[in-house]
Design an enzyme around this catalytic site. Structure first.
Site, PDB file in Angstrom:
ATOM      1  N   CYS A 175       0.825  -1.203   0.000  1.00 13.12           N
ATOM      2  CA  CYS A 175       0.000   0.000   0.000  1.00 13.12           C
ATOM      3  C   CYS A 175       0.858   1.251   0.000  1.00 13.12           C
ATOM      4  CB  CYS A 175      -0.848  -0.043   1.263  1.00 13.12           C
ATOM      5  SG  CYS A 175      -1.594   1.516   1.608  1.00 13.12           S
TER       6      CYS A 175
HETATM    7  N1  LIG Z   1      -7.381  -1.258   1.979  1.00 14.99           N
HETATM    8  C1  LIG Z   1      -6.742  -0.236   1.461  1.00 14.99           C
HETATM    9  O1  LIG Z   1      -6.038   0.504   2.141  1.00 14.99           O
HETATM   10  C2  LIG Z   1      -6.855   0.086   0.016  1.00 14.99           C
HETATM   11  C3  LIG Z   1      -7.248  -0.865  -0.858  1.00 14.99           C
HETATM   12  N2  LIG Z   1      -7.271  -0.608  -2.200  1.00 14.99           N
HETATM   13  C4  LIG Z   1      -7.717  -1.670  -3.101  1.00 14.99           C
HETATM   14  O2  LIG Z   1      -7.528  -1.288  -4.442  1.00 14.99           O
HETATM   15  C5  LIG Z   1      -8.612  -1.727  -5.237  1.00 14.99           C
HETATM   16  C6  LIG Z   1      -9.201  -0.560  -5.988  1.00 14.99           C
HETATM   17  O3  LIG Z   1      -9.932   0.249  -5.080  1.00 14.99           O
HETATM   18  P1  LIG Z   1     -10.856   1.453  -5.583  1.00 14.99           P
HETATM   19  O4  LIG Z   1      -9.999   2.450  -6.263  1.00 14.99           O
HETATM   20  O5  LIG Z   1     -11.699   1.917  -4.459  1.00 14.99           O
HETATM   21  O6  LIG Z   1     -11.799   0.699  -6.599  1.00 14.99           O
HETATM   22  P2  LIG Z   1     -12.346   1.137  -7.993  1.00 14.99           P
HETATM   23  O7  LIG Z   1     -11.211   1.510  -8.871  1.00 14.99           O
HETATM   24  O8  LIG Z   1     -13.277   0.074  -8.437  1.00 14.99           O
HETATM   25  O9  LIG Z   1     -13.144   2.447  -7.619  1.00 14.99           O
HETATM   26  C7  LIG Z   1     -14.415   2.335  -7.083  1.00 14.99           C
HETATM   27  C8  LIG Z   1     -15.164   3.627  -7.240  1.00 14.99           C
HETATM   28  O10 LIG Z   1     -14.866   4.453  -6.134  1.00 14.99           O
HETATM   29  C9  LIG Z   1     -14.275   5.683  -6.598  1.00 14.99           C
HETATM   30  N3  LIG Z   1     -13.227   5.976  -5.649  1.00 14.99           N
HETATM   31  C10 LIG Z   1     -12.083   5.317  -5.409  1.00 14.99           C
HETATM   32  N4  LIG Z   1     -11.378   5.914  -4.433  1.00 14.99           N
HETATM   33  C11 LIG Z   1     -12.135   6.957  -4.041  1.00 14.99           C
HETATM   34  C12 LIG Z   1     -11.972   7.963  -3.076  1.00 14.99           C
HETATM   35  N5  LIG Z   1     -10.865   8.023  -2.312  1.00 14.99           N
HETATM   36  N6  LIG Z   1     -12.940   8.883  -2.928  1.00 14.99           N
HETATM   37  C13 LIG Z   1     -14.044   8.859  -3.704  1.00 14.99           C
HETATM   38  N7  LIG Z   1     -14.257   7.928  -4.642  1.00 14.99           N
HETATM   39  C14 LIG Z   1     -13.321   6.995  -4.807  1.00 14.99           C
HETATM   40  C15 LIG Z   1     -13.783   5.389  -7.988  1.00 14.99           C
HETATM   41  O11 LIG Z   1     -13.825   6.534  -8.821  1.00 14.99           O
HETATM   42  P3  LIG Z   1     -12.456   7.289  -9.238  1.00 14.99           P
HETATM   43  O12 LIG Z   1     -11.409   6.239  -9.478  1.00 14.99           O
HETATM   44  O13 LIG Z   1     -12.854   8.029 -10.467  1.00 14.99           O
HETATM   45  O14 LIG Z   1     -12.134   8.199  -8.091  1.00 14.99           O
HETATM   46  C16 LIG Z   1     -14.809   4.397  -8.479  1.00 14.99           C
HETATM   47  O15 LIG Z   1     -15.967   5.030  -8.961  1.00 14.99           O
HETATM   48  C17 LIG Z   1      -9.590  -2.435  -4.295  1.00 14.99           C
HETATM   49  O16 LIG Z   1      -9.337  -3.815  -4.369  1.00 14.99           O
HETATM   50  C18 LIG Z   1      -9.216  -1.928  -2.926  1.00 14.99           C
HETATM   51  O17 LIG Z   1      -9.442  -2.859  -1.922  1.00 14.99           O
HETATM   52  C19 LIG Z   1      -6.926   0.608  -2.704  1.00 14.99           C
HETATM   53  C20 LIG Z   1      -6.504   1.597  -1.875  1.00 14.99           C
HETATM   54  C21 LIG Z   1      -6.493   1.445  -0.428  1.00 14.99           C
HETATM   55  N1  LIG Z   2      -3.502   1.028  -0.200  1.00 13.52           N
HETATM   56  C1  LIG Z   2      -3.575  -0.115  -0.852  1.00 13.52           C
HETATM   57  N2  LIG Z   2      -3.950  -1.215  -0.170  1.00 13.52           N
HETATM   58  C2  LIG Z   2      -4.044  -2.341  -0.863  1.00 13.52           C
HETATM   59  C3  LIG Z   2      -3.761  -2.415  -2.227  1.00 13.52           C
HETATM   60  N3  LIG Z   2      -3.975  -3.673  -2.636  1.00 13.52           N
HETATM   61  C4  LIG Z   2      -4.387  -4.347  -1.551  1.00 13.52           C
HETATM   62  N4  LIG Z   2      -4.428  -3.550  -0.481  1.00 13.52           N
HETATM   63  C5  LIG Z   2      -4.792  -3.881   0.889  1.00 13.52           C
HETATM   64  O1  LIG Z   2      -3.719  -4.582   1.515  1.00 13.52           O
HETATM   65  C6  LIG Z   2      -4.231  -5.741   2.171  1.00 13.52           C
HETATM   66  C7  LIG Z   2      -3.160  -6.789   2.383  1.00 13.52           C
HETATM   67  O2  LIG Z   2      -2.216  -6.296   3.298  1.00 13.52           O
HETATM   68  P1  LIG Z   2      -0.938  -7.125   3.774  1.00 13.52           P
HETATM   69  O3  LIG Z   2      -0.251  -6.201   4.727  1.00 13.52           O
HETATM   70  O4  LIG Z   2      -1.421  -8.365   4.435  1.00 13.52           O
HETATM   71  O5  LIG Z   2      -0.087  -7.434   2.599  1.00 13.52           O
HETATM   72  C8  LIG Z   2      -5.355  -6.154   1.248  1.00 13.52           C
HETATM   73  O6  LIG Z   2      -6.256  -7.063   1.831  1.00 13.52           O
HETATM   74  C9  LIG Z   2      -5.991  -4.805   0.917  1.00 13.52           C
HETATM   75  O7  LIG Z   2      -6.871  -4.351   1.898  1.00 13.52           O
HETATM   76  C10 LIG Z   2      -3.352  -1.244  -2.897  1.00 13.52           C
HETATM   77  O8  LIG Z   2      -3.017  -1.245  -4.101  1.00 13.52           O
HETATM   78  N5  LIG Z   2      -3.261  -0.128  -2.161  1.00 13.52           N
END
Ligand SMILES: NC(=O)C1=CN([C@@H]2O[C@H](COP(=O)(O)OP(=O)(O)OC[C@H]3O[C@@H](n4cnc5c(N)ncnc54)[C@H](OP(=O)(O)O)[C@@H]3O)[C@@H](O)[C@H]2O)C=CC1
Ligand SMILES: Nc1nc2c(ncn2[C@@H]2O[C@H](COP(=O)(O)O)[C@@H](O)[C@H]2O)c(=O)[nH]1
Length: 327
Positions: A175
């Protein structure tokens, strides 16, 4: 928020042992009416799980959540798991086409046992509306919603109908959200888990930041019913992803779901790619996790996971590893 801490700042305090062997300790957990061998689920990421691993986990009594990055394969995946009599557990996003997908599942009477809404910023109307949509069309599916990092978010998603919430924004190994946005639970994930768990009335899945098997027990102590793990499950023989040789060692790729590699474009990138040591068979890791958790239960002075929830702990700020490398 006061008293923030993370996994490496905490040690659980042993209580009197009540078993003669660690093998007497029961690591099973129930979620959504199904019993699983461990309170652990591999992350729903493309370099962590594929159909073959999902089948293996389900056949062997482990929880799994299939990722959502090959959306066109989800219906056939559900049908295949159904034909084998296995649990069905898939992920969805929140974009318009996902609403159609849920409607299609309902029309074809394919009701997955578990549906995880997998979004970076889960405290949003987009997720609330998707929870309601799923509940309206597939009322029997157990809905896991996330990711979130505050009690307000947990309450709102639970009130919208979520059956469980997933806590963790930014603590993941691949991340870069915390660096790119300045937000998240990175560095204080365990304290955030405790904060959220106090508000929760339904199960919480702690997601990200688990670096050792002891962190599973710590998550349980601070309120998790289940933990989601990426990096510790990356790099196995069965893991999807490229294996290469680096400095004479075999390593395997592990990349974030919001990385450029996953997205295929450099837009809103919040994840990176890394290579992890090749680890051998997945089952060996699962077995070691089970043994270590059995040992945790014995130190907690009980015979089941429940015992861990009540142990005392101390905060030893950033010092428990005393400079040692863990793995
Ligand atoms: N657990 C974590 O810390 C994180 C996990 N991830 C992982 O990455 C993958 C992609 O995630 P994600 O980008 O949400 O999925 P998507 O790319 O499918 O986006 C989902 C929707 O949410 C919008 N979106 C995404 N981020 C935001 C935000 N911060 N504020 C408002 N709208 C938002 C996107 O629009 P738009 O792209 O146009 O903004 C889109 O319409 C997932 O699997 C997720 O679990 C990603 C980051 C953090
Ligand atoms: N900020 C982001 N978080 C992400 C992304 N892809 C996955 N994830 C999150 O990480 C955990 C796994 O964490 P780990 O410490 O066990 O390796 C996963 O389940 C998601 O919630 C990303 O691209 N950006």
């Amino acid at each position: 928020m006061e008293n923030v801490f993370d996994y490496e700042d905490i040690q659980l305090i042993p209580a009197k042992c009540v078993v003669n062997s660690r093998s007497e300790c029961d690591t099973t957990v129930t979620l959504g009416g199904h019993k699983f061998k461990l309170p652990v689920v591999p992350a729903n990421m493309q370099t962590i799980i594929d159909e073959k691993i999902a089948v293996y986990l389900a056949e062997n009594g482990y929880f799994y959540i299939m990722h959502r990055f090959q959306p066109e394969t989800r219906i056939s995946f559900i049908k295949d798991m159904n034909s084998r009599g296995l649990i069905t557990s898939i992920s969805v996003g929140v974009k318009e086409e996902e609403y159609d997908f849920i409607r299609q599942l309902a029309e074809e009477q394919l009701s997955p046992d578990f549906i995880t809404i997998d979004i970076a910023h889960g405290h949003s109307n987009a997720v609330i509306n998707m929870i309601k949509h799923i509940k309206a069309h597939l009322s029997k599916s157990f809905v896991i919603a996330g990711n979130v990092g505050t009690p307000e978010a947990v309450r709102e998603l639970e009130n919208a109908g979520a059956d469980a919430t997933k806590v963790g924004i930014g603590p993941g190994k691949v991340c870069i959200t915390k660096i790119k946005t300045g937000f998240g639970t990175g560095g204080w994930q365990l304290a955030a888990l405790r904060w959220c768990a106090k508000a929760a009335t339904k199960p919480i899945i702690a997601d990200g930041g688990i670096r050792t098997h002891g962190d599973i027990a710590k998550s349980v102590r601070f309120g998790a019913s289940m933990v989601m793990i990426g990096s510790l499950f990356a790099g196995h023989e069965e893991s999807p992803g490229q294996t290469i040789e680096k400095d004479g060692k075999l390593v395997k790729e592990y990349f974030g779901s919001a990385s450029e590699f996953q997205k295929g474009e450099k837009k809103n990138v919040e994840g990176k790619k890394m290579y992890v040591e090749h680890k051998g068979a997945l089952q060996d890791t699962l077995t070691e996790m089970e043994q270590d958790l059995q040992s945790s239960i014995s130190y907690a002075g009980g015979t089941s996971i429940e015992a861990i929830r009540h142990v005392d702990y101390v905060v030893v700020k950033n010092s428990i590893f005393n400079g040692d490398k863990v793995f």
